[in-house]
Design a protein around this motif. Structure first.
Motif, mmCIF file in Angstrom:
data_model
loop_
_atom_site.group_PDB
_atom_site.id
_atom_site.type_symbol
_atom_site.label_atom_id
_atom_site.label_comp_id
_atom_site.label_asym_id
_atom_site.label_seq_id
_atom_site.Cartn_x
_atom_site.Cartn_y
_atom_site.Cartn_z
ATOM 1 N N ALA A 39 0.874 -1.223 0.031
ATOM 2 C CA ALA A 39 0.096 -0.105 0.043
ATOM 3 C C ALA A 39 0.909 1.204 -0.138
ATOM 4 O O ALA A 39 0.647 2.276 -0.733
ATOM 5 N N LEU A 40 1.852 1.366 0.647
ATOM 6 C CA LEU A 40 2.666 2.501 0.810
ATOM 7 C C LEU A 40 3.632 2.715 -0.674
ATOM 8 O O LEU A 40 3.511 3.697 -1.220
ATOM 9 N N ALA A 41 3.886 1.550 -1.189
ATOM 10 C CA ALA A 41 4.656 1.593 -2.678
ATOM 11 C C ALA A 41 3.381 2.173 -3.555
ATOM 12 O O ALA A 41 3.754 2.898 -4.450
ATOM 13 N N THR A 45 3.617 5.663 -5.736
ATOM 14 C CA THR A 45 3.571 5.639 -6.990
ATOM 15 C C THR A 45 2.594 6.674 -7.574
ATOM 16 O O THR A 45 2.785 7.326 -8.678
ATOM 17 N N ASP A 46 1.522 6.608 -7.130
ATOM 18 C CA ASP A 46 0.226 7.244 -7.396
ATOM 19 C C ASP A 46 0.847 8.639 -7.150
ATOM 20 O O ASP A 46 0.639 9.641 -8.180
ATOM 21 N N LEU A 47 1.353 9.229 -6.160
ATOM 22 C CA LEU A 47 1.445 10.639 -5.822
ATOM 23 C C LEU A 47 2.826 11.025 -6.793
ATOM 24 O O LEU A 47 2.712 12.239 -7.159
ATOM 25 N N TRP A 53 -4.824 7.818 -7.899
ATOM 26 C CA TRP A 53 -4.895 6.731 -7.283
ATOM 27 C C TRP A 53 -5.284 5.311 -7.922
ATOM 28 O O TRP A 53 -5.757 4.362 -7.342
ATOM 29 N N ASN A 54 -4.645 5.333 -9.180
ATOM 30 C CA ASN A 54 -4.953 4.171 -10.022
ATOM 31 C C ASN A 54 -4.133 2.872 -9.302
ATOM 32 O O ASN A 54 -4.748 1.719 -9.423
ATOM 33 N N THR A 55 -2.879 3.033 -8.976
ATOM 34 C CA THR A 55 -2.136 1.868 -8.471
ATOM 35 C C THR A 55 -2.862 1.329 -7.102
ATOM 36 O O THR A 55 -3.020 0.130 -6.823
ATOM 37 N N LEU A 56 -3.328 2.289 -6.323
ATOM 38 C CA LEU A 56 -3.878 1.726 -4.980
ATOM 39 C C LEU A 56 -5.355 1.090 -5.338
ATOM 40 O O LEU A 56 -5.681 0.217 -4.826
ATOM 41 N N ARG A 57 -6.057 1.383 -6.384
ATOM 42 C CA ARG A 57 -7.031 0.805 -6.665
ATOM 43 C C ARG A 57 -6.919 -0.597 -7.268
ATOM 44 O O ARG A 57 -7.671 -1.227 -6.958
ATOM 45 N N VAL A 58 -5.956 -0.678 -8.145
ATOM 46 C CA VAL A 58 -5.572 -1.960 -8.742
ATOM 47 C C VAL A 58 -5.104 -2.928 -7.446
ATOM 48 O O VAL A 58 -5.484 -4.147 -7.369
ATOM 49 N N LEU A 59 -4.497 -2.406 -6.647
ATOM 50 C CA LEU A 59 -4.108 -3.228 -5.377
ATOM 51 C C LEU A 59 -5.358 -3.634 -4.506
ATOM 52 O O LEU A 59 -5.589 -4.799 -4.178
ATOM 53 N N ALA A 60 -5.987 -2.610 -4.307
ATOM 54 C CA ALA A 60 -7.667 -3.089 -3.863
ATOM 55 C C ALA A 60 -8.217 -4.220 -4.463
ATOM 56 O O ALA A 60 -8.799 -5.007 -3.531
ATOM 57 N N ALA A 108 -17.336 -4.774 -7.326
ATOM 58 C CA ALA A 108 -16.331 -4.224 -6.852
ATOM 59 C C ALA A 108 -15.545 -3.485 -8.100
ATOM 60 O O ALA A 108 -14.929 -2.377 -7.631
ATOM 61 N N ALA A 109 -15.400 -3.880 -9.102
ATOM 62 C CA ALA A 109 -14.910 -3.071 -10.272
ATOM 63 C C ALA A 109 -15.524 -1.789 -10.487
ATOM 64 O O ALA A 109 -14.776 -0.792 -10.807
#
Length: 207
Positions: A39-41, A45-47, A53-60, A108-109
């Motif tokens: 989550a931190l990575a 990456t998104d910032l 927040w695309n990377t966080l969304r994919v991780l979720a 979810a998607a």
């Protein structure tokens, strides 16, 4: 009325499932154990690079997918135990599980990626039998027929799927309990594959 027998176990299915089922559980455990770091990575990456927040969304979505896959495997195990020797009841319960699976994944998607859908001509699929051809351009396409056609009209679709999807244990198990066919696309025995697809039309009712 006698119970319909269980469908025959597909060739090498036990060996494949002995690999794919533990793999899903292990993947979930590894992702959850490393989730703070991931989550931190993703946040960094998104910032710095991606934004929105695309990377966080994919991780979720990955976390949801793995957790839901494990949960669905448990539900299928219950269905299997409750319907030993009764293939007809197993199919009915598996169709219900398939409906829940497709709805959950699309839901979810939709929430994570802010998706919007516009459906036209849905009444054309109100009754069958018919052929439904789906343009496959993304992973989400695989659940669209199950939500917008099958669930909406309470139809039991029969799928023609590529054999590579057997790597997903839920789709592997449920897909073989239902009248579907997983196509081998190497062209080694095209006649056999064509005959198997044609056989899916057997037993189709008026709706």
């Amino acid at each position: 009325k006698p119970c319909a027998p269980d469908p025959p176990m597909p060739e090498r299915a036990w060996l494949r499932r002995c690999l794919t089922i533990p793999a899903v559980g292990l993947a979930l455990a590894l992702v959850l154990a490393s989730l703070p770091a991931l989550a931190l990575a993703a946040l960094v990456t998104d910032l710095v690079v991606r934004r929105r927040w695309n990377t966080l969304r994919v991780l979720a979505f990955v976390v949801f997918f793995l957790a839901h896959e494990v949960w669905c495997l448990l539900r299928l195990a219950v269905v299997g135990l409750r319907t030993v020797g009764d293939g007809e009841r197993r199919r009915a319960l598996t169709f219900a599980q398939q409906d829940r699976y497709a709805r959950a994944h699309l839901g979810a998607a939709r929430r994570l990626f802010s998706l919007r859908f516009e459906v036209q001509g849905l009444d054309a699929a109100a009754s069958g039998p018919f052929l439904l051809l789906v343009r496959h351009t993304s992973l989400i396409d695989t659940v669209l027929p199950g939500v917008f056609v099958a669930a909406h009209h309470r139809l039991h679709l029969r799928y023609v799927l590529k054999k590579e999807l057997l790597a997903g244990p839920c789709l592997d198990i449920a897909g073989h309990w239902l009248p579907n066919h997983f196509v081998t696309r190497d062209g080694a025995d095209s006649g056999k594959e064509i005959d198997a697809v044609r056989a899916l039309k057997q037993g189709l009712g008026p709706s």
